[in-house]
Every structure is written in structure tokens, then in C-alpha cells.
Design an enzyme around this catalytic site. Structure first.
Site, short mmCIF file in Angstrom:
data_model
loop_
_atom_site.label_atom_id
_atom_site.label_comp_id
_atom_site.label_asym_id
_atom_site.label_seq_id
_atom_site.Cartn_x
_atom_site.Cartn_y
_atom_site.Cartn_z
N ASP A 1 13.35 -72.54 -56.73
CA ASP A 1 13.55 -73.24 -58.00
C ASP A 1 12.50 -72.76 -58.98
O ASP A 1 11.67 -71.91 -58.64
CB ASP A 1 13.50 -74.78 -57.85
CG ASP A 1 14.35 -75.51 -58.89
OD1 ASP A 1 14.02 -75.42 -60.10
OD2 ASP A 1 15.34 -76.16 -58.52
N ASP B 1 13.56 -67.32 -60.43
CA ASP B 1 14.65 -67.47 -61.38
C ASP B 1 15.93 -66.99 -60.71
O ASP B 1 16.01 -65.82 -60.32
CB ASP B 1 14.30 -66.60 -62.61
CG ASP B 1 15.38 -66.64 -63.67
OD1 ASP B 1 16.44 -67.26 -63.43
OD2 ASP B 1 15.16 -66.05 -64.73
N PHE B 2 16.90 -67.89 -60.58
CA PHE B 2 18.11 -67.46 -59.85
C PHE B 2 18.96 -66.45 -60.65
O PHE B 2 19.92 -65.92 -60.14
CB PHE B 2 18.93 -68.61 -59.29
CG PHE B 2 19.27 -69.77 -60.21
CD1 PHE B 2 19.72 -69.57 -61.50
CD2 PHE B 2 19.16 -71.07 -59.72
CE1 PHE B 2 20.05 -70.65 -62.31
CE2 PHE B 2 19.49 -72.17 -60.53
CZ PHE B 2 19.93 -71.95 -61.82
N HIS C 1 27.50 -76.52 -62.05
CA HIS C 1 28.03 -77.37 -63.13
C HIS C 1 27.12 -77.36 -64.37
O HIS C 1 27.51 -77.80 -65.43
CB HIS C 1 28.30 -78.80 -62.64
CG HIS C 1 27.12 -79.72 -62.71
ND1 HIS C 1 27.22 -81.05 -63.06
CD2 HIS C 1 25.81 -79.51 -62.50
CE1 HIS C 1 26.03 -81.61 -63.04
NE2 HIS C 1 25.16 -80.71 -62.70
C1 LIG Z 1 21.04 -80.34 -61.61
S1 LIG Z 1 19.60 -79.74 -60.81
C2 LIG Z 1 20.06 -79.77 -59.11
C3 LIG Z 1 18.87 -79.80 -58.20
C4 LIG Z 1 19.21 -79.92 -56.72
N1 LIG Z 1 20.00 -78.82 -56.24
C5 LIG Z 1 19.91 -81.25 -56.46
O1 LIG Z 1 21.11 -81.26 -56.26
O2 LIG Z 1 19.23 -82.29 -56.54
C6 LIG Z 1 19.61 -78.00 -61.15
C7 LIG Z 1 18.37 -77.27 -60.66
O3 LIG Z 1 18.43 -75.90 -61.09
C8 LIG Z 1 17.10 -75.51 -61.38
N2 LIG Z 1 17.11 -74.33 -62.26
C9 LIG Z 1 17.53 -74.27 -63.54
N3 LIG Z 1 17.41 -73.01 -64.00
C10 LIG Z 1 16.90 -72.27 -62.97
C11 LIG Z 1 16.59 -70.89 -62.81
N4 LIG Z 1 16.79 -70.03 -63.81
N5 LIG Z 1 16.11 -70.46 -61.62
C12 LIG Z 1 15.94 -71.34 -60.59
N6 LIG Z 1 16.23 -72.66 -60.67
C13 LIG Z 1 16.70 -73.11 -61.85
C14 LIG Z 1 16.51 -76.72 -62.06
O4 LIG Z 1 15.09 -76.68 -62.11
C15 LIG Z 1 17.07 -77.84 -61.19
O5 LIG Z 1 16.21 -78.15 -60.13
#
Ligand SMILES: C[S@@+](CC[C@H](N)C(=O)[O-])C[C@H]1O[C@@H](n2cnc3c(N)ncnc32)[C@H](O)[C@@H]1O
Length: 334
Positions: free
Chosen positions: A200, A225-226, A244
């Protein structure tokens, strides 16, 4: 007899009032203060530093919808509904209430006339104004309220995911955008043969200790960063409530990165609401509406299949978890 339509509409309309009243009660921890039994309004006002008459009127309004109940003229007690507003109890949704009736949600709905007019997100994740940038910029309190809300929701869903899927052939699992690691921790605790990697953003991974500190010998965290690199060599990849957040183009970018990191035998489990064609339960479609303001969307099975196909994956099956809950959408390299 069914409610007459005008009454039903008013009932829907005043949902916003109820939500904001709930929010104040959650902020003031009223359900926690009543955990040991009924208390006089004056005492609740004094504990919280609020005005006693205003406090009485707040409690009376909430009691009219079953959240708290009057005990005599001037005391209130918890009810089964207000019990769900207590902090830290199993099944609590207090953090959810704090987060989803908070300022950012009001800002979201304020932006809606423009969003519907233009059909473009008001808070575009690709231009640095997205949800995660918002929380990053609005400081620790906002971010941790959001994370805590996700954790409330996840506490309901994670055990279902850990139990509904047969993880026996996996050894190494990567949770992509896994937040603070609550799903990964539940999966590792339920399946002690697994090793887990949490990916994350750096500021989120930094808060993963509360879930993963007891699992340091079986887990590691990656700040990253994914959209760039996803750790390879795992038997399975989890992607819960990540797709989503993004439009189709960006969702395909994430999935393509997962596909590139995946060995040929690996599997991807995406945990998301799966919309049913036509009008299904209202939460997922209202969540879809909220996501419209942020450049994301909820999807049908066919829409997930299309995304996976573009990313070189094949949707194998949808595993339902519970009525009205998200489902596991399983995919493998095409
Ligand atoms: C809606 S949350 C879901 C978190 C977790 N999977 C859950 O279900 O509780 C989306 C996650 O994507 C992460 N995220 C957003 N952009 C990202 C990126 N570019 N690289 C890695 N993680 C990222 C956010 O920090 C967040 O933790």
C-alpha cells in the site's frame, strides 16, 4: 398497508437529518457513556461538556428512530441499535458513522449537481484531487477516520473471505492496496501455513502494526504504488475494494500490473460488490453513485469480466459471501 408515496419520499429525504444526528452521537461517544446502564441527560451533558437542553433534544430525536430510549422523564439508555455505536465492540459501526457522515461526504454531495451535469469526477484520482490525496492532505485525523471506517466494514467481511475460499494450495499471498493489513491478518490467522505481503502507500503501510505486529515472522510490508510495481512470485493476489476506486482505464492498469507480477499458476481474488443487472439492493448502487464523484464505479460480473480480459486475465467464478455483502471475484491468467 404500504406507506403512501409522499410519506415514503419524505422518509427518504429526512435520512440526511438522521445520519447527521447519528454522527453527533457517535462523536460524543454517547453509546459508550451509556454502556453500563441508563444515565440522566444532565450527566451525559456534563461528561461531554454539552448543553443539557440541547442534549435532551438530540437524544429524544434519536430515540424516535430506535437509537437510545427514554427512561422516565430525563434519562436515556442504550438500545440494540445504539449498542452498534459503541467503540471497539464486535460488530460496531461507530467509525463508519464518523467517516461517512463527515465533512468529505458533505463536500461530495455538494459537488453532485456538477458531477451529474458534466459526467466527470469532481475529485479526480488521476489529477491529485482524489480521495486518497484528500485524506493525505487533510491530515492524520481524516485519514485515520477513513481507515477506521474501512476497518469496521472489513471486520464484518474479512472472516467471510478467509473462510469462503480454499487457500490450502497457496503459500504466499500479496494483498494489493491492502490498507492497514486487516484482511491479510485475518487470512494469515485463519490459514497458518500462509506467508503474506502487504502492499500500500507508504503512509498507510506505516499504520499496519496494529494488525501485523503479531505476524512479523509470516508477513512483510511493501510501501509502493500499484501503478508501478507489484511484488511477484506469489500464489495468490488479493485486491479488496481497490478496483471500485478507479475508472476502467486505471482499473485495467492495476490488473495488468498484477497480471505481469503473477506466476502462471497464481490466482487473483478481487473482493467487491457485484451489481446485479436491474435494480438490486440499494447500498452497492448508492456506493456507485458516490464513486462517480471520485472517478470510480461499482461493476456487474460482465463488467469485471471485460476488465480482466483487457488485462490478460480470465474471470473464473464469483463466490458470494452473504446477501447484500461483497463477493469474491476469482480470476486467473488467460
Ligand atoms: C478503499 S481502500 C481498500 C483498502 C483495503 N483493501 C480494504 O479493503 O480495507 C483502497 C486502498 O488502496 C490504496 N491505494 C490507493 N492508491 C494506491 C497506489 N497507487 N498504490 C498502492 N495503494 C494504493 C489506499 O491507500 C487504500 O488503502
Amino acid at each position: 398497508m404500504d406507506e403512501p408515496p409522499p410519506q415514503k419520499i419524505l422518509d427518504i429525504l429526512f435520512g440526511m437529518w438522521r445520519a447527521r444526528a447519528l454522527h453527533i452521537a457517535a462523536r460524543l461517544e454517547l453509546a459508550d457513556h451509556l454502556a453500563d446502564g441508563p444515565k440522566p441527560v444532565a450527566e451525559l451533558a456534563s461528561i461531554t461538556g454539552m448543553d443539557a437542553v440541547a442534549m435532551h433534544r438530540l437524544l429524544r430525536a434519536l430515540a424516535s428512530i430506535g437509537v437510545f430510549q427514554a427512561e422516565g422523564e430525563s434519562a436515556y439508555a442504550n438500545t440494540p441499535l445504539s449498542e452498534a455505536l459503541r467503540s471497539g465492540v464486535p460488530g460496531t459501526v461507530r467509525d463508519f458513522v464518523l467517516c461517512f457522515a463527515e465533512e468529505w461526504m458533505l463536500e461530495t454531495w455538494k459537488a453532485f449537481p456538477q458531477v451529474i451535469n458534466d459526467g466527470v469526477p469532481a475529485f479526480d484520482p488521476t489529477s491529485g484531487t482524489g480521495l486518497f490525496d484528500y485524506f493525505h492532505e487533510h491530515g492524520a485525523e481524516s485519514a485515520s477516520t477513513f481507515d477506521a471506517a474501512m476497518t469496521n466494514f472489513s471486520a464484518l467481511i474479512n472472516p467471510m473471505v478467509a473462510q469462503a475460499y480454499d487457500f490450502s494450495s497457496w503459500k504466499r499471498v500479496v494483498d494489493v492496496g491492502g490498507g492497514e493489513g486487516s484482511l491479510l491478518a485475518t487470512v494469515l490467522e485463519t490459514h497458518p501455513h500462509l506467508y503474506g505481503v502487504l502492499l500500500d502507500r507508504a503512509e498507510v503501510v506505516a499504520r499496519s502494526d496494529r494488525y501485523l505486529s503479531a505476524l512479523t515472522d509470516r508477513s512483510e510490508t511493501v510501501s509502493g504504488d500499484f501503478f508501478n510495481t507489484i511484488p511477484g512470485e506469489a500464489d495468490g493476489y488479493l485486491l479488496k475494494h481497490v478496483l471500485h476506486d478507479w475508472d476502467d482505464k486505471n482499473a485495467v492498469r492495476i490488473l495488468t500490473n498484477v497480471r505481469e507480477a503473477m506466476p502462471a499458476h497464481a490466482r487473483l481474488l478481487s473482493v467487491e460488490f457485484v451489481l446485479t443487472p436491474g435494480s438490486g439492493p440499494d447500498l452497492p448502487v448508492f456506493l456507485d453513485l458516490v464513486m462517480l464523484a471520485y472517478g470510480g464505479r461499482e461493476r456487474t460480473e460482465a463488467e469485471f469480466a471485460g476488465l480482466f480480459q483487457e488485462a490478460g486475465l480470465r474471470l473464473d467464478r464469483v463466490i458470494p459471501l452473504a446477501p447484500g455483502a461483497p463477493a469474491i471475484v476469482e480470476a486467473t491468467p488467460a
